[in-house]
Design a protein around this motif. Structure first.
Motif, PDB file in Angstrom:
ATOM      1  N   VAL A   1      -2.346   7.222   1.572  1.00 63.00           N
ATOM      2  CA  VAL A   1      -0.931   7.496   1.355  1.00 63.00           C
ATOM      3  C   VAL A   1      -0.754   8.555   0.272  1.00 63.00           C
ATOM      4  CG1 VAL A   1       1.214   6.515   0.437  1.00 63.00           C
ATOM      5  CG2 VAL A   1      -0.086   5.282   2.186  1.00 63.00           C
ATOM      6  N   ALA A   2      -1.456   8.396  -0.860  1.00 63.01           N
ATOM      7  CA  ALA A   2      -1.335   9.353  -1.957  1.00 63.01           C
ATOM      8  C   ALA A   2      -1.776  10.747  -1.515  1.00 63.01           C
ATOM      9  CB  ALA A   2      -2.151   8.880  -3.153  1.00 63.01           C
ATOM     10  N   GLU A   3      -2.882  10.821  -0.776  1.00 63.80           N
ATOM     11  CA  GLU A   3      -3.375  12.112  -0.303  1.00 63.80           C
ATOM     12  C   GLU A   3      -2.368  12.776   0.631  1.00 63.80           C
ATOM     13  OE1 GLU A   3      -7.053  11.149   1.536  1.00 63.80           O
ATOM     14  OE2 GLU A   3      -8.214  11.160  -0.339  1.00 63.80           O
ATOM     15  N   ALA A   4      -1.811  11.978   1.569  1.00 64.45           N
ATOM     16  CA  ALA A   4      -0.870  12.537   2.540  1.00 64.45           C
ATOM     17  C   ALA A   4       0.403  13.013   1.852  1.00 64.45           C
ATOM     18  CB  ALA A   4      -0.543  11.488   3.598  1.00 64.45           C
ATOM     19  N   ALA A   5       0.906  12.240   0.878  1.00 68.28           N
ATOM     20  CA  ALA A   5       2.124  12.632   0.158  1.00 68.28           C
ATOM     21  C   ALA A   5       1.907  13.948  -0.582  1.00 68.28           C
ATOM     22  CB  ALA A   5       2.543  11.529  -0.802  1.00 68.28           C
TER      23      ALA A   5
ATOM     24  N   GLY B   1      -1.794   8.944   9.946  1.00 68.47           N
ATOM     25  CA  GLY B   1      -3.117   8.508  10.378  1.00 68.47           C
ATOM     26  C   GLY B   1      -3.207   7.010  10.575  1.00 68.47           C
ATOM     27  N   GLU B   2      -4.261   6.586  11.280  1.00 71.20           N
ATOM     28  CA  GLU B   2      -4.447   5.182  11.603  1.00 71.20           C
ATOM     29  C   GLU B   2      -4.924   4.370  10.401  1.00 71.20           C
ATOM     30  OE1 GLU B   2      -3.799   3.715  14.510  1.00 71.20           O
ATOM     31  OE2 GLU B   2      -3.075   5.584  15.401  1.00 71.20           O
ATOM     32  N   VAL B   3      -5.744   4.977   9.536  1.00 71.48           N
ATOM     33  CA  VAL B   3      -6.239   4.275   8.354  1.00 71.48           C
ATOM     34  C   VAL B   3      -5.136   4.281   7.311  1.00 71.48           C
ATOM     35  CG1 VAL B   3      -7.956   4.233   6.532  1.00 71.48           C
ATOM     36  CG2 VAL B   3      -8.609   4.940   8.844  1.00 71.48           C
ATOM     37  N   PHE B   4      -4.705   3.082   6.902  1.00 68.82           N
ATOM     38  CA  PHE B   4      -3.530   3.003   6.038  1.00 68.82           C
ATOM     39  C   PHE B   4      -3.877   2.247   4.767  1.00 68.82           C
ATOM     40  CE2 PHE B   4       0.577   1.865   4.459  1.00 68.82           C
ATOM     41  CZ  PHE B   4       1.408   2.893   4.880  1.00 68.82           C
ATOM     42  N   ASP B   5      -4.053   3.000   3.680  1.00 71.53           N
ATOM     43  CA  ASP B   5      -4.244   2.372   2.379  1.00 71.53           C
ATOM     44  C   ASP B   5      -3.667   3.304   1.322  1.00 71.53           C
ATOM     45  OD1 ASP B   5      -6.157   4.387   1.758  1.00 71.53           O
ATOM     46  OD2 ASP B   5      -7.734   3.184   2.659  1.00 71.53           O
ATOM     47  N   ARG B   6      -3.642   2.858   0.078  1.00 70.41           N
ATOM     48  CA  ARG B   6      -2.959   3.620  -0.971  1.00 70.41           C
ATOM     49  C   ARG B   6      -3.599   4.982  -1.225  1.00 70.41           C
ATOM     50  NH1 ARG B   6      -3.525  -0.894  -5.456  1.00 70.41           N
ATOM     51  NH2 ARG B   6      -3.095  -2.091  -3.568  1.00 70.41           N
TER      52      ARG B   6
ATOM     53  N   GLU C   1       0.831  -1.206   0.000  1.00 69.47           N
ATOM     54  CA  GLU C   1       0.000   0.000   0.000  1.00 69.47           C
ATOM     55  C   GLU C   1       0.868   1.260   0.000  1.00 69.47           C
ATOM     56  OE1 GLU C   1      -3.534   0.132  -0.245  1.00 69.47           O
ATOM     57  OE2 GLU C   1      -2.973  -1.900  -0.886  1.00 69.47           O
ATOM     58  N   MET C   2       2.003   1.223   0.716  1.00 66.71           N
ATOM     59  CA  MET C   2       2.939   2.337   0.674  1.00 66.71           C
ATOM     60  C   MET C   2       3.403   2.588  -0.757  1.00 66.71           C
ATOM     61  SD  MET C   2       5.390   1.507   3.981  1.00 66.71           S
ATOM     62  CE  MET C   2       6.597   2.769   3.528  1.00 66.71           C
ATOM     63  N   ALA C   3       3.824   1.504  -1.426  1.00 72.98           N
ATOM     64  CA  ALA C   3       4.368   1.642  -2.779  1.00 72.98           C
ATOM     65  C   ALA C   3       3.316   2.129  -3.765  1.00 72.98           C
ATOM     66  CB  ALA C   3       4.953   0.306  -3.223  1.00 72.98           C
ATOM     67  N   TRP C   4       2.117   1.540  -3.719  1.00 80.10           N
ATOM     68  CA  TRP C   4       1.064   1.968  -4.638  1.00 80.10           C
ATOM     69  C   TRP C   4       0.603   3.396  -4.333  1.00 80.10           C
ATOM     70  CZ3 TRP C   4       0.458   0.290  -9.151  1.00 80.10           C
ATOM     71  CH2 TRP C   4       0.597  -1.067  -9.480  1.00 80.10           C
ATOM     72  N   GLY C   5       0.578   3.763  -3.062  1.00 79.97           N
ATOM     73  CA  GLY C   5       0.216   5.131  -2.711  1.00 79.97           C
ATOM     74  C   GLY C   5       1.196   6.133  -3.270  1.00 79.97           C
ATOM     75  N   LEU C   6       2.485   5.815  -3.183  1.00 79.42           N
ATOM     76  CA  LEU C   6       3.493   6.690  -3.778  1.00 79.42           C
ATOM     77  C   LEU C   6       3.306   6.782  -5.282  1.00 79.42           C
ATOM     78  CD1 LEU C   6       6.617   5.505  -1.746  1.00 79.42           C
ATOM     79  CD2 LEU C   6       5.573   7.778  -1.644  1.00 79.42           C
ATOM     80  N   ALA C   7       3.013   5.649  -5.915  1.00 83.54           N
ATOM     81  CA  ALA C   7       2.816   5.628  -7.368  1.00 83.54           C
ATOM     82  C   ALA C   7       1.646   6.514  -7.774  1.00 83.54           C
ATOM     83  CB  ALA C   7       2.591   4.199  -7.844  1.00 83.54           C
TER      84      ALA C   7
END
Length: 438
Positions: A413-417, A405-410, A290-296
């Motif tokens: 992650v994308a929004e936070a980045a 945040g506690e909710v961790f999905d792609r 999820e980290m990797a896809w969120g960055l993508a």
């Protein structure tokens, strides 16, 4: 700038250092060793055979192994069991090694998690200082632990959300959920370890050294001094005040891939998000994906550290990127690639690079200090131990980071980045207003 060192006087007494054998603890201890040596002191580093540092990388220092016998099962144990086993296995060998260097040892500087070694130094008649490689805020948490336990303020997953969000008296701004913890590991072992550390700091240490500075932790330092009868010394940030180290000397247990610096040279200023969860944190494979896809999906250029052992179940190799991700984002050394992945990065050089605009961090104290000193805003993903304490301070006390945040999905992650890198939250500009004074 070349080092400016003063040759030790003929009658100079020796200072003995004993680092904990983990990357995040070796780093500040060896930085302190270099600083003491530059001031003209004769420095000897006692070390374990477990995760032993390479003396060839630190030619100005003297290294002596204590030749401990660590039980084989402790090598593969979780971090709490390993720390308890290390203290038990190293107490007598450390005492004997320290005694063999007498006479002439002025003092020993011992990592604060070596509670057994602090007591052993006293038995040899050598005053010992405890080096706390955590923040002053975390050190206060450690000292307060017996009181918190008796008052029912320990972190406990059985507590409801309202209880976890309750502020801890005399440790504000920490909430119950921010207290030191290691999720998934045996709670009684952690309690016992913290109590032993607190007792050793109070009774066995002749003083306490902290890798921090007044500009960010003056209040916490004052409160620690009020709790202790022995003196405290804020000597940090050690990575800035110690003599400049070569790239080889800055590598302790992991060898950095310096090719990422050339890749950064080709990126626009403040455009790249640096992502590293440090040397010890582990995440589930689904979290890494999820980290990797969120960055993508964020459209933000990124430098990702995927070290061996980062993902649970893959101990001896870096976690592979999710299938298809490379085709989506483009990863490599070429200038057009939006992402680059390395097994370890020269972090100090990376954070100082003008292309870095943000740091997605596990909130380890070394990483936190390095990011603050370079004026790089952070995205906080604490994983274990003291990292929840640091995360609370950088997000709610000092205002230099955003919570993941506690909710961790792609999607999250994308929004936070994007929020960190292109939103107003990424201000102030790198290098403006957060630099530590030296």
């Amino acid at each position: 700038m070349p080092r400016q060192e003063r040759a030790p006087d003929a009658g100079c007494q020796r200072v003995v250092l004993f680092p904990l054998p983990y990357e995040s603890h070796l780093s500040p201890m060896l930085q302190l060793a270099a600083l003491l040596h530059a001031r003209g002191l004769d420095v000897t580093v006692l070390h374990t055979d477990f995760n032993a540092p390479d003396p060839a990388r630190h030619p100005d220092l003297t290294f002596v192994s204590i030749r401990e016998s660590l039980p084989e099962e402790a090598v593969e144990a979780d971090i709490i069991a390993q720390l308890l086993a290390l203290n038990a296995a190293c107490e007598a060998p450390f005492r004997d090694a320290l005694a063999s260097l007498q006479p002439g040892v002025a003092c020993a500087i011992v990592d604060g998690e070596w509670y057994a070694a602090l007591g052993a130094a006293a038995k040899v008649g050598v005053p010992a200082l405890a080096l706390m490689t955590e923040s002053a805020a975390t050190s206060r948490n450690i000292l307060a632990f017996p009181r918190l336990r008796d008052a029912g303020y320990e972190y406990d997953t059985s507590k409801d959300e309202q209880q976890l969000d309750e502020l801890v008296p005399r440790l504000e701004p920490l909430r119950v959920r921010d207290l030191i913890r290691v999720d998934g590991w045996e709670a009684d072992g952690l309690r016992g370890l913290i109590v032993l550390m607190a007792d050793a700091m109070r009774s066995a240490a002749s003083g306490v050294i902290l890798n921090t500075f007044d500009a960010i932790e003056a209040s916490e330092l004052e409160k620690i001094q009020a709790e202790l009868s022995q003196p405290t010394f804020a000597v940090g940030p050690l990575h800035r005040v110690s003599p400049a180290m070569s790239a080889a000397e800055r590598s302790f247990l992991h060898v950095p891939d310096r090719s990422c610096l050339a890749w950064l040279d080709a990126q626009p200023p403040r455009s790249v998000l640096y992502v590293s969860l440090g040397s010890m944190a582990r995440v589930d494979r689904v979290v890494f994906d999820e980290m990797a896809w969120g960055l993508a999906h964020s459209s933000v250029p990124f430098l990702l550290v995927a070290r061996p052992g980062l993902a649970n179940g893959i101990n001896d190799a870096p976690p592979p990127l999710p299938e298809g991700l490379t085709d989506v984002v483009g990863i490599g050394n070429n200038n057009a690639a939006r992402g680059k992945v390395v097994t370890w990065a020269p972090q100090k050089d990376v954070l100082a690079h003008p292309a870095i605009g943000g740091f997605w961090t596990h909130c380890g104290w070394n990483s936190t200090l390095e990011s603050i000193c370079e004026g790089v805003p952070m995205l906080a993903q604490p994983c274990l131990g003291d990292q929840t304490v640091s995360a609370r301070y950088i997000t709610h006390q000092w205002g230099v980071a955003l919570e993941l945040g506690e909710v961790f999905d792609r999607v999250r992650v994308a929004e936070a980045a994007r929020k960190l890198m292109v939103g107003e939250e990424g201000s102030p500009s790198k290098g403006e207003g957060w630099q530590a004074e030296n």
